[in-house]
Design a protein around this motif. Sequence first.
Motif, mmCIF file in Angstrom:
data_model
loop_
_atom_site.group_PDB
_atom_site.id
_atom_site.type_symbol
_atom_site.label_atom_id
_atom_site.label_comp_id
_atom_site.label_asym_id
_atom_site.label_seq_id
_atom_site.Cartn_x
_atom_site.Cartn_y
_atom_site.Cartn_z
ATOM 1 N N ARG A 50 0.827 -1.208 0.000
ATOM 2 C CA ARG A 50 0.000 0.000 0.000
ATOM 3 C C ARG A 50 0.863 1.260 0.000
ATOM 4 N NH1 ARG A 50 -2.184 3.275 -1.900
ATOM 5 N NH2 ARG A 50 -3.551 4.731 -0.894
ATOM 6 N N GLN A 53 2.342 1.720 -3.491
ATOM 7 C CA GLN A 53 1.351 2.259 -4.420
ATOM 8 C C GLN A 53 1.230 3.774 -4.271
ATOM 9 O OE1 GLN A 53 -2.170 -0.089 -3.387
ATOM 10 N NE2 GLN A 53 -2.141 -0.936 -5.470
ATOM 11 N N GLU A 57 2.563 6.741 -7.005
ATOM 12 C CA GLU A 57 1.575 7.690 -7.522
ATOM 13 C C GLU A 57 2.069 9.119 -7.350
ATOM 14 O OE1 GLU A 57 -2.902 8.609 -6.179
ATOM 15 O OE2 GLU A 57 -2.509 6.512 -6.701
ATOM 16 N N LYS A 61 3.790 11.642 -10.787
ATOM 17 C CA LYS A 61 2.736 12.527 -11.286
ATOM 18 C C LYS A 61 3.246 13.507 -12.343
ATOM 19 C CE LYS A 61 3.081 15.986 -7.699
ATOM 20 N NZ LYS A 61 2.518 16.630 -6.571
ATOM 21 N N GLY A 136 4.131 -3.036 -4.739
ATOM 22 C CA GLY A 136 3.087 -2.021 -4.804
ATOM 23 C C GLY A 136 3.396 -0.934 -5.819
ATOM 24 N N SER A 139 2.960 -2.391 -9.233
ATOM 25 C CA SER A 139 1.537 -2.596 -9.487
ATOM 26 C C SER A 139 0.876 -1.312 -9.987
ATOM 27 C CB SER A 139 0.846 -3.078 -8.207
ATOM 28 O OG SER A 139 -0.542 -3.117 -8.368
ATOM 29 N N ASN A 140 1.208 -0.211 -9.365
ATOM 30 C CA ASN A 140 0.626 1.062 -9.781
ATOM 31 C C ASN A 140 1.163 1.531 -11.130
ATOM 32 O OD1 ASN A 140 -1.474 2.029 -8.294
ATOM 33 N ND2 ASN A 140 -0.382 3.825 -7.557
#
Length: 166
Positions: A50, A53, A57, A61, A136, A139-140
């Motif tokens: 988590r 992830q 992110e 960006k 994580g 995965s993102n």
Amino acid sequence: MADEALFLLLHNEMVAGLYRAAEQGEGVSGAGAALGNGRCTTKLESMGFRVGQGLIERFTKDTARFKDELDIMKFICKDFWTTVFRKQIDNLRTNHQGIYVLQDNKFRLLTQMSAGKQYLEHAPKYLAFTCGLIRGGLSNLGIKSIVTAEVSSMPACKFQVMIQKM
């Protein structure tokens, strides 16, 4: 990431707290303790997943799209690792068939433990969170993977990333 010392202390307390709770809840002998250790590893890996992830992110960006899988792994080894652990991965190897090995010769979460062999058996519980962190993040970025860690001599560590084709 916030002050490095705080991160190291938080990580150590997270690991110790989970294992301490498992020992008190499961008992310390036989199959119960082994089951508790497996649950702790899974919980730490899930927490890392988590966090990974969320960090990816935030870090990507303002980044252009990655060309391919290798570009993503280079980003993980350079930018992501530098932001989290204040240094780049020392070595990235691949077989060009979906398996990558990330080697950190002085892994920050293991440096506070003794360099002796007596602590080698405790190393895996301090690596579960980071395996989740890598998984994580990947995965993102659209990559499903299995991440494992191996320590042959402290504080060096190898993370093996196996990409799963969808």
